[in-house]
Design an enzyme around this catalytic site. Structure first.
Site, short mmCIF file in Angstrom:
data_model
loop_
_atom_site.label_atom_id
_atom_site.label_comp_id
_atom_site.label_asym_id
_atom_site.label_seq_id
_atom_site.Cartn_x
_atom_site.Cartn_y
_atom_site.Cartn_z
N TYR A 1 11.68 69.97 0.23
CA TYR A 1 12.00 69.40 -1.09
C TYR A 1 12.32 67.90 -0.97
O TYR A 1 12.81 67.30 -1.91
CB TYR A 1 13.19 70.14 -1.71
CG TYR A 1 12.91 71.59 -2.07
CD1 TYR A 1 11.98 71.92 -3.06
CD2 TYR A 1 13.58 72.62 -1.44
CE1 TYR A 1 11.73 73.24 -3.40
CE2 TYR A 1 13.34 73.96 -1.78
CZ TYR A 1 12.41 74.26 -2.76
OH TYR A 1 12.17 75.57 -3.11
N ASP B 1 17.30 81.31 4.56
CA ASP B 1 16.47 81.67 5.72
C ASP B 1 16.87 80.91 6.98
O ASP B 1 16.82 81.44 8.07
CB ASP B 1 14.99 81.38 5.41
CG ASP B 1 14.50 82.24 4.27
OD1 ASP B 1 14.17 83.40 4.50
OD2 ASP B 1 14.48 81.74 3.13
N TYR C 1 12.06 76.33 -10.17
CA TYR C 1 13.53 76.28 -10.16
C TYR C 1 14.06 75.08 -9.40
O TYR C 1 15.25 74.76 -9.51
CB TYR C 1 14.09 77.59 -9.60
CG TYR C 1 14.39 77.61 -8.12
CD1 TYR C 1 13.38 77.79 -7.18
CD2 TYR C 1 15.69 77.45 -7.64
CE1 TYR C 1 13.65 77.80 -5.83
CE2 TYR C 1 15.97 77.47 -6.28
CZ TYR C 1 14.95 77.64 -5.38
OH TYR C 1 15.22 77.64 -4.03
N ARG C 2 13.20 74.38 -8.68
CA ARG C 2 13.66 73.33 -7.77
C ARG C 2 12.40 72.66 -7.25
O ARG C 2 11.35 73.30 -7.15
CB ARG C 2 14.39 74.02 -6.63
CG ARG C 2 15.00 73.18 -5.56
CD ARG C 2 15.68 74.15 -4.60
NE ARG C 2 16.35 73.48 -3.51
CZ ARG C 2 16.89 74.13 -2.48
NH1 ARG C 2 16.82 75.44 -2.40
NH2 ARG C 2 17.51 73.48 -1.52
N HIS D 1 5.87 71.31 5.38
CA HIS D 1 5.65 72.16 4.22
C HIS D 1 6.26 71.59 2.96
O HIS D 1 7.19 70.79 2.99
CB HIS D 1 6.21 73.57 4.46
CG HIS D 1 7.70 73.63 4.53
ND1 HIS D 1 8.40 73.27 5.64
CD2 HIS D 1 8.63 73.99 3.62
CE1 HIS D 1 9.69 73.42 5.41
NE2 HIS D 1 9.86 73.84 4.20
#
Ligand code: ADP
Length: 582
Positions: free
Chosen positions: A125, A187, A518-519, A437
């Protein structure tokens, strides 16, 4: 003149024009700030926080960190728009709360934007990087890293930004409290408990919704004011008034009742540019007195639909007590090996190849990881109910971790679902060489139709961009976070471009179907914010009004989640796009 309206502020803040750099000058200056003014600012920051805690980012070679275990603090390690785009001019690490307040005031004085972060492991993110290039990165985690309190009777902790999931877990173990209290972890366990919660991250125990389980915040507002939310606003009669506010003994109910009196403020400090959170309460789970994790494998791709239909009533009735996940075969395969281990082909894997991987790993095309909590008789009843329900899927198989000692994913989920932090799942990022990622994370209804439709769309777009679909459905109380992991090669410009294309395309595709994320990553914040545009962008207008009222100079995290302060010319901050079809 209408005196109720603040004077209009001209939107003059735009990206700096390219210019040659002087010796010692940062790679990117804060917008509209000369090098001389920046040097004055850095001198003053050093007087506040000590020079050793002030690092100017002036060399490209300084952007060398590439790994979660030793994350970059000044740029996005998993960059899609160039290594030097989302970069701070300096990283400053205050040593205590008054220094955070002093830095906020200094940034107001110099009109320099700052971007607070806790640990910087928000990888996928944007990590620790700022939305506005040249902002000051405010590294809260380096020094503000204490577990301030664990209360056994109230089952909560009070933490500072630098406390990671590993830190909090270790604290409980070292203080012989782990037989009483468990934490909830995402995670990967290296992130900040507070940072993850302010971003509304999730974990997998019954306490998996982190924001729901937080209780009470201490926040520095953009003008430097210190606020305690909820019951924290009510002084403790025994507090020592001679102490500064941040050291005063809080109200005893601060971590017990979230809402206090009047409007509930905490929400506006999540995914937000309205405050810097310096303390936060988090509820801990009472050790349930017994635990059993399990795996259910579903053999066919199309089983996703039926599995999700089974999950919904079980989750609502709390027969599924925790936040379970339904993982695509490649998510598990990627934890157990890189792509080269499974195939030498370059294009996306087809259904036959995915079936072959599933057979080789003794897994299904979809794999459900759940757990049961409580003493043995409780677990026995719940296990029967779970087993009976999922047995309706032809070919479903059930495993407990002791039956699959070599299955690395099941062994890891066994830890994660009881709140024991790990970093094992980092491995799937290495699916491709130089693996990085991006997460595409739409919310899905817990229905077979929604899950199947989102899977179909996201898999097709990933494959169109030349990527394999890797994803998981994380099941909340009434919705699922569908997390699509777009794994790309960060050293291959074409791979970065394709990753950027696929996520921008998916955001638009999803919005057309009424699905929202959501983000998101820094590069996609504007685009997603613009999809939440009901009634002529009424919610964004509200957010901007609050932003301008609390932060008139726009110094705190401008552009975060698409909210631009009045001093910023929002359009000029658009991230370079690579929308060309692959
Ligand atoms: P983590 O390492 O826990 O995954 P980060 O420290 O990278 O998380 O923070 C993720 C994002 O959350 C930051 O970029 C910032 O926008 C926000 N954030 C983190 N910590 C704070 C904080 N203490 N106050 C306000 N916002 C924060």
């Amino acid at each position: 003149m209408d005196k109720t309206q603040p004077p209009a502020v001209e939107a003059t803040r735009r990206p700096n024009a390219a210019a040659p750099r002087a010796a010692g000058q940062p790679l990117c200056l804060p917008p509209g700030v000369s090098f001389d003014k920046f040097k004055d600012f850095i001198k003053r920051a050093g007087e506040i926080c000590e020079d050793a805690n002030v690092t100017v980012i002036s060399k490209s070679e300084e952007l060398s960190k590439e790994h979660y275990l030793d994350p970059a603090k000044e740029h996005d390690m998993y960059h899609i728009v160039g290594k030097e785009y989302f970069v701070s001019s300096a990283v400053i690490a205050p040593r205590d709360v008054p220094e955070v307040q002093a830095m906020v005031r200094l940034c107001n004085e110099f009109e320099i934007p700052m971007w607070p972060f806790s640990i910087g492991r928000n990888v996928g993110y944007g990590g620790a990087a700022p939305r506005v290039p040249g902002s000051i990165g405010l590294d809260l985690g380096r020094h503000l890293n204490k577990v301030l309190k664990v209360d056994v009777d109230g089952a909560y902790a009070l933490v500072e930004p630098g406390v990671t999931y590993f830190d909090l877990h270790n604290y409980l173990v070292e203080n012989n409290l782990h037989d009483k209290l468990w934490i909830d972890v995402p995670d990967l366990g290296g992130g900040s408990v507070l940072g993850n919660t302010t971003e509304r991250g999730v974990g997998y125990t019954p306490y998996g919704d982190h924001f729901m389980m937080h209780c009470g915040m201490e926040v520095i507002l953009p003008d430097g004011t210190l606020v305690r939310t909820g019951m924290g606003a009510l002084p403790n009669p025994n507090a020592d008034p001679s102490k500064p506010p941040h050291e005063q003994e809080p109200n005893e109910s601060w971590q017990l009742f979230n809402y206090g009196f009047g409007p509930y403020n905490d929400g506006i400090f999540t995914q937000s540019s309205l405050g810097i959170v310096v303390k936060m309460g988090i509820w801990l789970m009472a050790n349930p007195g017994g635990y059993q994790s399990y795996l259910v494998t579903f053999p066919r791709d199309e089983d996703l639909h039926q599995a999700v239909e089974i999950i919904r009533p079980l989750r609502l009735a709390n027969i599924l007590q925790n936040v379970p996940s339904v993982r695509h075969i490649l998510m598990d395969a990627a934890v157990m090996g890189d792509r080269a281990k499974y195939t030498s082909k370059t294009g996306p894997l087809n259904d036959e190849e995915l079936d072959a991987i599933a057979a080789k790993l003794n897994l299904g095309r979809w794999n459900f990881y759940g757990a049961i909590y409580g003493p043995e008789p409780v677990r026995a009843v719940l296990w029967e109910a779970v087993k009976q329900a999922f047995s309706a899927v032809p070919g479903a198989k059930f495993y407990k971790p002791e039956e699959m000692p070599d299955n690395l994913v099941l062994q890891t989920r066994h830890l994660t679902l009881q709140g024991v932090p790990t970093t094992t799942e980092l491995a799937w990022v290495d699916w491709l060489p130089n693996g990085a990622h991006l997460f595409f994370s739409p919310i899905a209804k817990v229905t077979g139709d929604d899950a199947a439709a989102q899977y179909k769309l996201t898999r097709a777009r990933c494959e169109e961009a030349g990527f394999d679909f890797i994803g998981t459905f994380v099941v909340g109380m009434r919705e699922m976070h569908h997390i699509v992991c777009i794994v790309f090669d960060r050293k291959d410009a074409d791979s970065c471009r394709r990753a950027h294309w696929v996520i921008t395309t998916l955001i638009d595709d999803a919005a057309q179907r009424g699905w929202g994320e959501y983000r998101t990553h820094l590069a996609l914040m504007d685009q997603i914010a613009q999809t939440y545009n009901f009634n002529d962008n009424a919610q964004m207008k509200l957010n901007v009004a609050i932003k301008n009222a609390l932060d008139p100079k726009g110094i705190l995290a401008p552009g975060k989640n698409g909210i631009w302060p009045q001093a910023y010319d929002a359009k000029s901050w658009a991230v370079p796009q690579s929308r060309l079809r692959p």
